[in-house]
Design an enzyme around this catalytic site. Structure first.
Site, PDB file in Angstrom:
ATOM      1  N   HIS A  58       1.096  -1.013   0.086  1.00 13.75           N
ATOM      2  CA  HIS A  58      -0.218  -0.061   0.317  1.00 13.75           C
ATOM      3  C   HIS A  58       0.638   1.368  -0.146  1.00 13.75           C
ATOM      4  CE1 HIS A  58      -3.458   2.104   1.357  1.00 13.75           C
ATOM      5  NE2 HIS A  58      -2.894   3.183   1.294  1.00 13.75           N
ATOM      6  N   GLU A  59       2.146   1.146   0.649  1.00 14.74           N
ATOM      7  CA  GLU A  59       2.777   2.246   0.713  1.00 14.74           C
ATOM      8  C   GLU A  59       3.518   2.541   0.099  1.00 14.74           C
ATOM      9  OE1 GLU A  59       1.942   4.616   3.213  1.00 14.74           O
ATOM     10  OE2 GLU A  59       0.401   3.585   3.827  1.00 14.74           O
ATOM     11  N   HIS A  67       1.694   4.207  -2.931  1.00 11.08           N
ATOM     12  CA  HIS A  67       2.255   6.259  -2.749  1.00 11.08           C
ATOM     13  C   HIS A  67       3.288   6.459  -2.876  1.00 11.08           C
ATOM     14  CE1 HIS A  67      -2.075   6.951  -0.673  1.00 11.08           C
ATOM     15  NE2 HIS A  67      -1.803   5.731   0.492  1.00 11.08           N
ATOM     16  N   GLU A 107      -5.043   7.594  -3.018  1.00 10.94           N
ATOM     17  CA  GLU A 107      -4.692   6.425  -2.292  1.00 10.94           C
ATOM     18  C   GLU A 107      -5.940   5.108  -3.939  1.00 10.94           C
ATOM     19  OE1 GLU A 107      -5.194   5.261   0.596  1.00 10.94           O
ATOM     20  OE2 GLU A 107      -4.099   6.767   1.151  1.00 10.94           O
TER      21      GLU A 107
END
EC number: 3.4.17.19
Length: 493
Positions: free
Chosen positions: A258-259, A262, A288
């Site tokens: 997830h990170e 980003h 997101e």
């Protein structure tokens, strides 16, 4: 002053402001990863001092003069001027005293929240949160100019979005999500949970490998541990964090992916835009979309989890699951858990809808901090059918309110919505996607995202950017269709 000179002087001034903002971000990263606990009070003063400098620069009267005289020669210039004008207009509405006080209080509040969460002690945090909410209400009133105060805060993270439009979107989504949840939880087939012990060092090594698999550039980043995973930075210094639960490696692995989503967005922006207003992501909703598509549509896909099953079996031995298909079901197992960041794709947006309603009430003044825990617990029981067992599973689980990020939560669902649209377009553009993911090869997908979305940074408005990338206007339909198809298949409905 000529238009050319005005634009040049404005961009030189802005470059220094952007560099200072990156320094402030690095201080925040250090506070959550490495700063000694005893430094919290001093750090709050440092953050307040730097915010004072930044606020003075953002409200400098010369900016208005430069904006009036400058002219755009191309789309990039026009976007730079648009974003500088927006920032200047918002900053001039907020008194310097208030901007510095918010920076000081939220810096201290973050540490108090972490202690309260670890101790499961709401009372330890409520006085500080009350102060944060008071300051954010004051900031919202200054920005709103008589409009809805919560809208004024949303606009900081998703320009153009309003509580009314977001609320209408949630109203359209909720019936299909609830119906899907009920069908899945009532299904006769239920995937088995993952069981076992997975050591910290082995998880971290695997997480680093996953980050590299999804294209994270280790020469321009690093990974550290944090209570609440996040990414930080832009340009050539973009850092990620993760956390480890030794009985749940998916927590670490998918937080990391997830990170990385980003981080890859920031690292993928055209380097010519570095330290300019368009040198960062277009909005938090768009941001997101990248973290969620990396984590879910790609990382939790049947094809990629087949590859992950083999890698985890090699690293950790027998996982207690018969094959890759069973592992795919386990990765995507649906259950009414307490924690938003660990929520499955079916429940995730219901977590966001709850927070949206609660924080809107806090900013509008229809809900007070003293009543927040009771309101949270009642709403959670209503929405998820489970009673909150302790504050760290309830009102203390998220860092956002402690650092003043009111208006941020709805961008998570917007990100999911955008990701659903982007995945539909991506599948059409990369027909061999599943074959590549089954080999642990993500470059076709991440390359398409970088070319069609990431490299543009803030050049376009969020709506324009996603529409250009997808070839159609974004809506919740593709996301809901994707969820229903995926989970009805997994649960054999």
């Amino acid at each position: 002053m000529s238009a050319d000179i005005a634009f040049t002087e404005l961009m030189e001034f802005q470059r220094q402001t952007e560099a200072l903002a990156q320094v402030a971000g690095r201080l925040g990263w250090d506070q959550e990863t490495m700063m000694p606990r005893g430094a919290a009070e001093q750090r709050s003063e440092e953050m307040a001092a730097l915010e004072g400098v930044l606020h003075e620069r953002r409200t400098d009267p010369r900016i208005a003069d430069w904006l009036m005289a400058a002219a755009a020669e191309d789309d990039e210039d026009a976007a730079q001027l648009r974003l500088i004008r927006r920032s200047h207009t918002r900053a001039t509405k907020v008194p310097s005293r208030l901007a510095q006080e918010i920076a000081r209080v939220t810096s201290t509040a973050q540490g108090i929240w972490a202690e309260a969460r670890a101790a499961d002690d709401v009372a330890l945090f409520l006085p500080t949160l009350t102060e944060v909410v008071r300051l954010k209400r004051e900031e919202a009133a200054a920005l709103a100019d008589g409009r809805d105060r919560y809208d004024a805060l949303i606009d900081d993270y998703e320009p153009g979005a309003t509580a009314a439009t977001l609320g209408a979107m949630f109203d359209r989504m909720r019936p299909r999500l609830v119906a899907l949840r009920e069908a899945v939880l009532g299904a006769s087939y239920q995937p088995a949970p993952l069981q076992g012990h997975f050591g910290l060092e082995a998880q971290v090594r695997m997480a680093r490998d996953l980050a590299a698999t999804f294209g994270y550039d280790w020469t321009r980043g690093r990974m550290d541990m944090a209570v609440h995973p996040f990414s930080s930075g832009s340009g050539s210094d973009v850092r990620i964090t993760t956390r480890v639960v030794e009985t749940d490696p998916f927590n670490c692995f998918y937080s990391t992916v997830h990170e990385v989503g980003h981080a890859c967005y920031e690292l993928g922006i055209d380097p010519d835009y570095a330290l300019t207003p368009i040198g960062s992501g277009a909005s938090m909703g768009v941001h997101e979309s990248q973290s969620r598509i990396y984590e879910n549509q790609l990382g939790r896909s049947r094809a990629f989890t087949g590859w992950l099953f083999q890698r985890m079996s090699e690293r950790f031995g027998d996982l207690g699951l018969p094959d890759a298909e069973a592992f795919y079901g386990t990765v995507n197992r649906v259950q009414s858990g307490f924690i938003r960041t660990e929520a499955d794709e079916v429940h995730y947006n219901l977590h966001i809808m709850m927070r949206f309603d609660l924080e809107r009430g806090l900013i509008r003044g229809t809900l007070e901090v003293a009543d927040l825990e009771e309101a949270w617990n009642a709403r959670f029981l209503q929405d998820f059918g489970v009673a909150v067992d302790r504050p760290s599973h309830g009102v203390l689980q998220d860092v956002h309110w402690s650092v003043g990020l009111f208006g941020y939560f709805p961008t998570y669902t917007l990100g999911n919505l955008y990701a659903g649209c982007l995945m539909q377009a991506l599948r059409e553009a990369v027909p061999d996607l599943d074959e590549a993911l089954a080999r642990g090869e993500t470059r076709g997908a991440t390359g398409w995202l970088r070319e069609n979305l990431q490299r543009h940074g803030g050049l376009y408005t969020p709506h324009e950017l996603v529409t250009r990338a997808c070839g159609f206007e974004p809506s919740e339909g593709p996301l809901l269709d994707y969820l229903e198809t995926k989970f009805r298949d997994i649960y054999r409905l």
